[in-house]
Design a protein around this motif. Structure first.
Motif, PDB file in Angstrom:
ATOM      1  N   ASP A 219      20.275  -1.240   8.278  1.00 47.90           N
ATOM      2  CA  ASP A 219      19.108  -0.633   7.806  1.00 47.90           C
ATOM      3  C   ASP A 219      18.387  -0.154   9.067  1.00 47.90           C
ATOM      4  OD1 ASP A 219      16.823   0.385   6.345  1.00 47.90           O
ATOM      5  OD2 ASP A 219      16.253  -1.428   5.791  1.00 47.90           O
ATOM      6  N   ASP A 220      18.039   1.052   8.699  1.00 47.59           N
ATOM      7  CA  ASP A 220      17.418   1.683   9.905  1.00 47.59           C
ATOM      8  C   ASP A 220      15.787   1.808   9.868  1.00 47.59           C
ATOM      9  OD1 ASP A 220      19.824   2.877  10.918  1.00 47.59           O
ATOM     10  OD2 ASP A 220      19.358   4.892   9.902  1.00 47.59           O
ATOM     11  N   GLU A 221      15.480   1.130   8.992  1.00 45.41           N
ATOM     12  CA  GLU A 221      13.993   0.705   8.827  1.00 45.41           C
ATOM     13  C   GLU A 221      13.591  -0.885   9.248  1.00 45.41           C
ATOM     14  OE1 GLU A 221      11.733   3.037   8.316  1.00 45.41           O
ATOM     15  OE2 GLU A 221      13.293   4.539   7.738  1.00 45.41           O
ATOM     16  N   PRO A 222      13.419  -1.039  10.331  1.00 49.14           N
ATOM     17  CA  PRO A 222      13.179  -2.534  10.643  1.00 49.14           C
ATOM     18  C   PRO A 222      11.579  -2.880  10.231  1.00 49.14           C
ATOM     19  CG  PRO A 222      12.740  -1.035  12.669  1.00 49.14           C
ATOM     20  CD  PRO A 222      13.339  -0.125  11.591  1.00 49.14           C
ATOM     21  N   LEU A 223      11.581  -4.368  10.250  1.00 51.08           N
ATOM     22  CA  LEU A 223      10.296  -4.775  10.086  1.00 51.08           C
ATOM     23  C   LEU A 223       9.682  -4.687  11.568  1.00 51.08           C
ATOM     24  CD1 LEU A 223      11.300  -8.014   8.008  1.00 51.08           C
ATOM     25  CD2 LEU A 223       9.720  -6.423   7.333  1.00 51.08           C
ATOM     26  N   ASN A 224       8.216  -4.452  11.465  1.00 52.01           N
ATOM     27  CA  ASN A 224       7.729  -4.438  12.659  1.00 52.01           C
ATOM     28  C   ASN A 224       6.890  -5.625  12.854  1.00 52.01           C
ATOM     29  OD1 ASN A 224       7.748  -1.570  13.306  1.00 52.01           O
ATOM     30  ND2 ASN A 224       6.774  -1.255  11.684  1.00 52.01           N
TER      31      ASN A 224
ATOM     32  N   ASP B 188       0.910  -1.289   0.080  1.00 43.57           N
ATOM     33  CA  ASP B 188      -0.182   0.043   0.168  1.00 43.57           C
ATOM     34  C   ASP B 188       0.892   1.215   0.102  1.00 43.57           C
ATOM     35  OD1 ASP B 188      -2.464   1.617  -0.067  1.00 43.57           O
ATOM     36  OD2 ASP B 188      -2.566   1.512   2.065  1.00 43.57           O
ATOM     37  N   ILE B 189       0.554   2.416  -0.721  1.00 44.23           N
ATOM     38  CA  ILE B 189       1.210   3.369  -0.761  1.00 44.23           C
ATOM     39  C   ILE B 189       0.251   4.801  -0.352  1.00 44.23           C
ATOM     40  CG2 ILE B 189       2.802   4.899  -2.044  1.00 44.23           C
ATOM     41  CD1 ILE B 189       3.304   2.603  -3.871  1.00 44.23           C
ATOM     42  N   LYS B 190       0.870   5.338   0.730  1.00 44.97           N
ATOM     43  CA  LYS B 190       0.017   6.399   1.219  1.00 44.97           C
ATOM     44  C   LYS B 190       0.756   7.671   0.985  1.00 44.97           C
ATOM     45  CE  LYS B 190      -3.020   4.248   4.392  1.00 44.97           C
ATOM     46  NZ  LYS B 190      -4.374   4.176   3.544  1.00 44.97           N
TER      47      LYS B 190
ATOM     48  N   MET C 169       4.278  -9.477   9.689  1.00 40.25           N
ATOM     49  CA  MET C 169       5.098  -8.369   9.844  1.00 40.25           C
ATOM     50  C   MET C 169       4.817  -7.384   8.795  1.00 40.25           C
ATOM     51  SD  MET C 169       8.744 -10.602   9.996  1.00 40.25           S
ATOM     52  CE  MET C 169       8.753 -11.763  11.224  1.00 40.25           C
ATOM     53  N   THR C 170       5.065  -6.110   9.225  1.00 42.56           N
ATOM     54  CA  THR C 170       5.124  -4.812   8.216  1.00 42.56           C
ATOM     55  C   THR C 170       6.150  -4.107   8.315  1.00 42.56           C
ATOM     56  OG1 THR C 170       4.211  -3.674  10.207  1.00 42.56           O
ATOM     57  CG2 THR C 170       2.520  -4.830   8.962  1.00 42.56           C
ATOM     58  N   TRP C 171       6.327  -3.449   7.099  1.00 48.45           N
ATOM     59  CA  TRP C 171       7.568  -2.606   6.938  1.00 48.45           C
ATOM     60  C   TRP C 171       6.971  -1.219   6.386  1.00 48.45           C
ATOM     61  CZ3 TRP C 171      10.322  -1.659   1.852  1.00 48.45           C
ATOM     62  CH2 TRP C 171      11.515  -1.097   2.207  1.00 48.45           C
ATOM     63  N   GLU C 172       7.563  -0.297   6.764  1.00 47.93           N
ATOM     64  CA  GLU C 172       7.240   0.934   6.111  1.00 47.93           C
ATOM     65  C   GLU C 172       8.611   1.878   5.873  1.00 47.93           C
ATOM     66  OE1 GLU C 172       4.594   3.690   8.391  1.00 47.93           O
ATOM     67  OE2 GLU C 172       3.389   1.975   8.968  1.00 47.93           O
ATOM     68  N   GLU C 173       8.257   2.578   4.971  1.00 51.67           N
ATOM     69  CA  GLU C 173       9.515   3.402   4.327  1.00 51.67           C
ATOM     70  C   GLU C 173       8.971   4.631   3.548  1.00 51.67           C
ATOM     71  OE1 GLU C 173      13.634   2.702   2.232  1.00 51.67           O
ATOM     72  OE2 GLU C 173      11.961   2.328   0.915  1.00 51.67           O
TER      73      GLU C 173
ATOM     74  N   LEU D  53       5.419   4.033   1.678  1.00 49.75           N
ATOM     75  CA  LEU D  53       5.157   2.494   1.513  1.00 49.75           C
ATOM     76  C   LEU D  53       5.185   1.731   2.516  1.00 49.75           C
ATOM     77  CD1 LEU D  53       5.670   0.553  -1.281  1.00 49.75           C
ATOM     78  CD2 LEU D  53       8.007   0.562  -0.275  1.00 49.75           C
ATOM     79  N   ILE D  54       3.871   0.946   2.429  1.00 49.51           N
ATOM     80  CA  ILE D  54       3.548   0.087   3.544  1.00 49.51           C
ATOM     81  C   ILE D  54       3.450  -1.383   2.877  1.00 49.51           C
ATOM     82  CG2 ILE D  54       1.868  -0.597   5.408  1.00 49.51           C
ATOM     83  CD1 ILE D  54       1.104   2.534   4.923  1.00 49.51           C
ATOM     84  N   ILE D  55       4.446  -2.637   3.440  1.00 49.01           N
ATOM     85  CA  ILE D  55       4.327  -3.781   3.132  1.00 49.01           C
ATOM     86  C   ILE D  55       3.984  -4.588   4.057  1.00 49.01           C
ATOM     87  CG2 ILE D  55       5.814  -5.671   2.064  1.00 49.01           C
ATOM     88  CD1 ILE D  55       7.476  -3.458   0.560  1.00 49.01           C
ATOM     89  N   GLU D  56       2.969  -5.601   3.964  1.00 49.05           N
ATOM     90  CA  GLU D  56       2.489  -6.442   5.022  1.00 49.05           C
ATOM     91  C   GLU D  56       3.019  -7.917   4.416  1.00 49.05           C
ATOM     92  OE1 GLU D  56      -1.746  -5.941   5.379  1.00 49.05           O
ATOM     93  OE2 GLU D  56      -1.446  -4.288   6.695  1.00 49.05           O
ATOM     94  N   LEU D  57       3.640  -8.640   5.144  1.00 52.30           N
ATOM     95  CA  LEU D  57       4.067 -10.053   5.113  1.00 52.30           C
ATOM     96  C   LEU D  57       3.488 -10.821   5.876  1.00 52.30           C
ATOM     97  CD1 LEU D  57       8.107  -9.211   4.208  1.00 52.30           C
ATOM     98  CD2 LEU D  57       6.383  -9.743   2.718  1.00 52.30           C
ATOM     99  N   ASN D  58       3.135 -12.164   5.350  1.00 53.88           N
ATOM    100  CA  ASN D  58       2.383 -13.150   6.134  1.00 53.88           C
ATOM    101  C   ASN D  58       3.543 -14.206   5.741  1.00 53.88           C
ATOM    102  OD1 ASN D  58      -0.158 -12.536   7.280  1.00 53.88           O
ATOM    103  ND2 ASN D  58      -0.425 -12.166   5.020  1.00 53.88           N
ATOM    104  N   LEU D  59       4.088 -14.834   6.817  1.00 57.80           N
ATOM    105  CA  LEU D  59       5.038 -15.946   6.857  1.00 57.80           C
ATOM    106  C   LEU D  59       4.241 -17.288   7.409  1.00 57.80           C
ATOM    107  CD1 LEU D  59       8.029 -14.064   8.097  1.00 57.80           C
ATOM    108  CD2 LEU D  59       7.552 -14.369   5.841  1.00 57.80           C
TER     109      LEU D  59
END
Length: 172
Positions: A125-130, A45-47, A141-145, A163-169
């Motif tokens: 990387d200063d942008e961790p996965l949440n 998703d991009i906002k 997990m989610t990742w925003e940049e 940029l918001i990426i959601e990952l299912n593992l």
């Protein structure tokens, strides 16, 4: 006739509330992360501020529907390779991600609900996965940049999008 002393009842209720508040729901443990995970379909998703990128393009920049949709589809397609493949987290804090011809190796560090991945030979990387949820068989997990988006060569209409990426593992 059974009578409960209100002071004892209130003390018991207060104790139960205290005990239940000490338990952290959905605690995240490193031991649950270790192993090989299948990377499911990623959601991108991009906002721009509180609105979607497509709404921003149409309303703020007055771009036509088709052109706006094509632009967003192009940006999102750059992240298609995230879906599929596997990622293995090892007990020695190394990881390996495999997806078709793509192989990435590096190190990982979990701090609370933040997962830091550092590709070998790269700066951290200063942008961790949440880590939104993690147990022994599944993770979300989610990742925003923030990204600078250049619309025109002359620099007009440039903006910053999130940029918001959601990952299912799923653990193998």
């Amino acid at each position: 006739k059974f009578v409960v002393n209100p002071v004892i009842l209130l003390s018991l209720v207060a104790f139960l509330i205290f005990v239940s508040s000490c338990e952290k729901a959905g605690e995240i443990y490193e031991s649950d992360l270790i192993g090989t995970w299948e990377i499911g379909q990623a959601s991108v998703d991009i906002k721009v501020g509180p609105i979607s990128l497509i709404q921003f393009l149409k309303t703020t920049l007055q771009i036509g529907d088709q052109e706006a949709e094509e632009f967003v589809d192009q940006l999102i397609s750059e992240y298609d390779e995230i879906s599929g493949g596997t990622i293995t987290f090892n007990a020695d804090y190394s990881y390996q991600m495999l997806n078709g011809d793509l192989e990435e190796i590096g190190t990982w560090e979990l701090e609370g609900d933040k997962l830091y991945l550092t590709i070998s030979g790269d700066i951290p990387d200063d942008e961790p996965l949440n880590v939104e949820s993690l147990d022994s068989s599944s993770a979300f997990m989610t990742w925003e940049e923030d990204q600078e988006v250049d619309m025109n060569e002359d620099g007009s209409n440039d903006f910053t999008a999130t940029l918001i990426i959601e990952l299912n593992l799923a653990k193998q």
